[in-house]
Design a protein around this motif. Structure first.
Motif, PDB file in Angstrom:
ATOM      1  N   ARG A  98      40.592  27.612  31.403  1.00  0.00           N
ATOM      2  CA  ARG A  98      39.358  28.265  30.932  1.00  0.00           C
ATOM      3  C   ARG A  98      39.580  29.704  30.484  1.00  0.00           C
ATOM      4  O   ARG A  98      38.691  30.315  29.906  1.00  0.00           O
ATOM      5  CB  ARG A  98      38.310  28.269  32.044  1.00  0.00           C
ATOM      6  CG  ARG A  98      37.844  26.906  32.451  1.00  0.00           C
ATOM      7  CD  ARG A  98      36.772  27.012  33.518  1.00  0.00           C
ATOM      8  NE  ARG A  98      36.459  25.724  34.083  1.00  0.00           N
ATOM      9  CZ  ARG A  98      35.647  24.829  33.543  1.00  0.00           C
ATOM     10  NH1 ARG A  98      35.072  25.099  32.395  1.00  0.00           N
ATOM     11  NH2 ARG A  98      35.432  23.687  34.120  1.00  0.00           N
ATOM     12  N   TRP A  99      40.729  30.267  30.754  1.00  0.00           N
ATOM     13  CA  TRP A  99      41.009  31.674  30.480  1.00  0.00           C
ATOM     14  C   TRP A  99      41.718  31.841  29.144  1.00  0.00           C
ATOM     15  O   TRP A  99      42.596  31.063  28.809  1.00  0.00           O
ATOM     16  CB  TRP A  99      41.878  32.252  31.599  1.00  0.00           C
ATOM     17  CG  TRP A  99      41.183  32.214  32.919  1.00  0.00           C
ATOM     18  CD1 TRP A  99      41.109  31.145  33.763  1.00  0.00           C
ATOM     19  CD2 TRP A  99      40.441  33.247  33.534  1.00  0.00           C
ATOM     20  NE1 TRP A  99      40.371  31.459  34.868  1.00  0.00           N
ATOM     21  CE2 TRP A  99      39.945  32.759  34.758  1.00  0.00           C
ATOM     22  CE3 TRP A  99      40.154  34.560  33.167  1.00  0.00           C
ATOM     23  CZ2 TRP A  99      39.175  33.526  35.618  1.00  0.00           C
ATOM     24  CZ3 TRP A  99      39.385  35.332  34.036  1.00  0.00           C
ATOM     25  CH2 TRP A  99      38.908  34.815  35.245  1.00  0.00           C
ATOM     26  N   GLU A 124      33.164  42.364  29.976  1.00  0.00           N
ATOM     27  CA  GLU A 124      33.560  42.545  31.378  1.00  0.00           C
ATOM     28  C   GLU A 124      32.736  43.656  32.028  1.00  0.00           C
ATOM     29  O   GLU A 124      32.218  43.490  33.140  1.00  0.00           O
ATOM     30  CB  GLU A 124      35.045  42.867  31.465  1.00  0.00           C
ATOM     31  CG  GLU A 124      35.533  43.056  32.886  1.00  0.00           C
ATOM     32  CD  GLU A 124      36.987  43.486  32.963  1.00  0.00           C
ATOM     33  OE1 GLU A 124      37.498  43.485  34.099  1.00  0.00           O
ATOM     34  OE2 GLU A 124      37.603  43.841  31.934  1.00  0.00           O
ATOM     35  N   ASP A 125      32.601  44.798  31.346  1.00  0.00           N
ATOM     36  CA  ASP A 125      31.835  45.920  31.895  1.00  0.00           C
ATOM     37  C   ASP A 125      30.383  45.534  32.160  1.00  0.00           C
ATOM     38  O   ASP A 125      29.762  46.021  33.113  1.00  0.00           O
ATOM     39  CB  ASP A 125      31.869  47.128  30.943  1.00  0.00           C
ATOM     40  CG  ASP A 125      33.236  47.797  30.887  1.00  0.00           C
ATOM     41  OD1 ASP A 125      34.098  47.502  31.754  1.00  0.00           O
ATOM     42  OD2 ASP A 125      33.449  48.594  29.945  1.00  0.00           O
ATOM     43  N   ASP A 126      29.853  44.655  31.327  1.00  0.00           N
ATOM     44  CA  ASP A 126      28.466  44.205  31.485  1.00  0.00           C
ATOM     45  C   ASP A 126      28.322  43.088  32.525  1.00  0.00           C
ATOM     46  O   ASP A 126      27.224  42.585  32.746  1.00  0.00           O
ATOM     47  CB  ASP A 126      27.909  43.726  30.139  1.00  0.00           C
ATOM     48  CG  ASP A 126      27.710  44.874  29.160  1.00  0.00           C
ATOM     49  OD1 ASP A 126      27.700  46.049  29.593  1.00  0.00           O
ATOM     50  OD2 ASP A 126      27.552  44.593  27.953  1.00  0.00           O
ATOM     51  N   GLY A 127      29.439  42.690  33.133  1.00  0.00           N
ATOM     52  CA  GLY A 127      29.386  41.659  34.169  1.00  0.00           C
ATOM     53  C   GLY A 127      29.267  40.248  33.635  1.00  0.00           C
ATOM     54  O   GLY A 127      28.950  39.320  34.374  1.00  0.00           O
ATOM     55  N   ILE A 128      29.528  40.066  32.346  1.00  0.00           N
ATOM     56  CA  ILE A 128      29.420  38.748  31.725  1.00  0.00           C
ATOM     57  C   ILE A 128      30.743  38.001  31.820  1.00  0.00           C
ATOM     58  O   ILE A 128      30.788  36.829  32.197  1.00  0.00           O
ATOM     59  CB  ILE A 128      28.995  38.878  30.243  1.00  0.00           C
ATOM     60  CG1 ILE A 128      27.615  39.528  30.148  1.00  0.00           C
ATOM     61  CG2 ILE A 128      29.006  37.527  29.547  1.00  0.00           C
ATOM     62  CD1 ILE A 128      26.503  38.777  30.835  1.00  0.00           C
ATOM     63  N   ALA A 129      31.818  38.652  31.459  1.00  0.00           N
ATOM     64  CA  ALA A 129      33.147  38.031  31.486  1.00  0.00           C
ATOM     65  C   ALA A 129      33.945  38.579  32.662  1.00  0.00           C
ATOM     66  O   ALA A 129      33.669  39.665  33.166  1.00  0.00           O
ATOM     67  CB  ALA A 129      33.888  38.295  30.178  1.00  0.00           C
ATOM     68  N   GLN A 130      34.918  37.798  33.079  1.00  0.00           N
ATOM     69  CA  GLN A 130      35.852  38.222  34.115  1.00  0.00           C
ATOM     70  C   GLN A 130      37.229  38.372  33.497  1.00  0.00           C
ATOM     71  O   GLN A 130      37.574  37.653  32.567  1.00  0.00           O
ATOM     72  CB  GLN A 130      35.905  37.197  35.247  1.00  0.00           C
ATOM     73  CG  GLN A 130      34.606  37.079  36.014  1.00  0.00           C
ATOM     74  CD  GLN A 130      34.666  36.023  37.093  1.00  0.00           C
ATOM     75  OE1 GLN A 130      35.451  35.086  37.021  1.00  0.00           O
ATOM     76  NE2 GLN A 130      33.808  36.163  38.081  1.00  0.00           N
ATOM     77  N   ASN A 131      37.995  39.300  34.058  1.00  0.00           N
ATOM     78  CA  ASN A 131      39.336  39.588  33.584  1.00  0.00           C
ATOM     79  C   ASN A 131      40.312  39.235  34.699  1.00  0.00           C
ATOM     80  O   ASN A 131      40.173  39.698  35.822  1.00  0.00           O
ATOM     81  CB  ASN A 131      39.436  41.071  33.226  1.00  0.00           C
ATOM     82  CG  ASN A 131      40.808  41.488  32.750  1.00  0.00           C
ATOM     83  OD1 ASN A 131      41.771  40.727  32.773  1.00  0.00           O
ATOM     84  ND2 ASN A 131      40.901  42.727  32.312  1.00  0.00           N
ATOM     85  N   ASP A 132      41.276  38.399  34.374  1.00  0.00           N
ATOM     86  CA  ASP A 132      42.330  38.056  35.325  1.00  0.00           C
ATOM     87  C   ASP A 132      43.670  38.373  34.676  1.00  0.00           C
ATOM     88  O   ASP A 132      44.202  37.555  33.918  1.00  0.00           O
ATOM     89  CB  ASP A 132      42.235  36.585  35.722  1.00  0.00           C
ATOM     90  CG  ASP A 132      43.287  36.176  36.745  1.00  0.00           C
ATOM     91  OD1 ASP A 132      43.824  37.064  37.448  1.00  0.00           O
ATOM     92  OD2 ASP A 132      43.587  34.972  36.833  1.00  0.00           O
ATOM     93  N   ASP A 133      44.150  39.571  34.932  1.00  0.00           N
ATOM     94  CA  ASP A 133      45.453  39.995  34.421  1.00  0.00           C
ATOM     95  C   ASP A 133      45.556  39.865  32.896  1.00  0.00           C
ATOM     96  O   ASP A 133      46.535  39.358  32.358  1.00  0.00           O
ATOM     97  CB  ASP A 133      46.564  39.203  35.121  1.00  0.00           C
ATOM     98  CG  ASP A 133      47.927  39.850  34.972  1.00  0.00           C
ATOM     99  OD1 ASP A 133      47.984  41.092  34.820  1.00  0.00           O
ATOM    100  OD2 ASP A 133      48.938  39.111  34.975  1.00  0.00           O
ATOM    101  N   GLY A 134      44.485  40.279  32.204  1.00  0.00           N
ATOM    102  CA  GLY A 134      44.506  40.287  30.746  1.00  0.00           C
ATOM    103  C   GLY A 134      43.991  39.022  30.086  1.00  0.00           C
ATOM    104  O   GLY A 134      43.936  38.938  28.866  1.00  0.00           O
ATOM    105  N   SER A 135      43.588  38.039  30.872  1.00  0.00           N
ATOM    106  CA  SER A 135      42.940  36.832  30.340  1.00  0.00           C
ATOM    107  C   SER A 135      41.475  36.871  30.755  1.00  0.00           C
ATOM    108  O   SER A 135      41.142  37.327  31.849  1.00  0.00           O
ATOM    109  CB  SER A 135      43.598  35.565  30.887  1.00  0.00           C
ATOM    110  OG  SER A 135      44.905  35.425  30.392  1.00  0.00           O
TER     111      SER A 135
END
Length: 155
Positions: A98-99, A124-135
């Motif tokens: 999914r990333w 990400e800042d808006d809390g919509i997306a998540q970041n996992d080590d650049g993905s």
């Protein structure tokens, strides 16, 4: 008819009316079980509703096929659509993960990589997306929230 008989008859009529009202209200009462939904079905409907105007997924290739409406979106919206499309691809068995990295979002969307980076950081800042080590990925619990991002104002 005596006064006490009238009161008794009125009381019986009132009790009957109240009893009937309670019966009709109890027929309308719901239980907490009525709040239960099939999350997979609900998420699939929401995901389809968000993506239908913007992408298709190739049956053979599993690739994301951009639709004309996609061109009307800003870079943040396009990035969000691509991230959501990745969810759909996974659900359809056309992808395993999914990333997506900004490079993968860029390749799928046609947006320049330098434009994708600030777009996904904003998500990400808006809390919509998540970041996992650049993905990046948009969690399924944000499907309702993402609706306000799609078709909104430009960055």
């Amino acid at each position: 008819m005596s006064y006490s008989s009238q009161i008794q008859d009125s009381s019986v009529a009132l009790l009957s009316t109240v009893s009937n009202g309670i019966a009709s209200v109890s027929k309308q009462n719901h239980t907490l079980d009525d709040l239960l939904v099939d999350e997979d079905e609900l998420n699939e409907e929401l995901l389809y509703g968000l993506l239908a105007d913007y992408i298709r997924i190739g049956n053979d290739s599993g690739g994301i096929i951009l639709q004309p409406g996609f061109n009307n979106l800003n870079s943040r919206e396009k990035s969000a659509i691509i991230l959501l499309a990745q969810h759909a691809r996974v659900e359809l068995g056309k992808a395993e993960n999914r990333w997506l990295t900004p490079s993968e979002i860029s390749n799928a969307s046609g947006i320049k990589k330098g434009t994708v980076y600030p777009a996904v950081r904003q998500l990400e800042d808006d809390g919509i997306a998540q970041n996992d080590d650049g993905s990046y990925s948009i969690p399924m619990y944000n499907l309702e929230t993402i609706k306000s991002y799609i078709g909104g104002d430009d960055e």
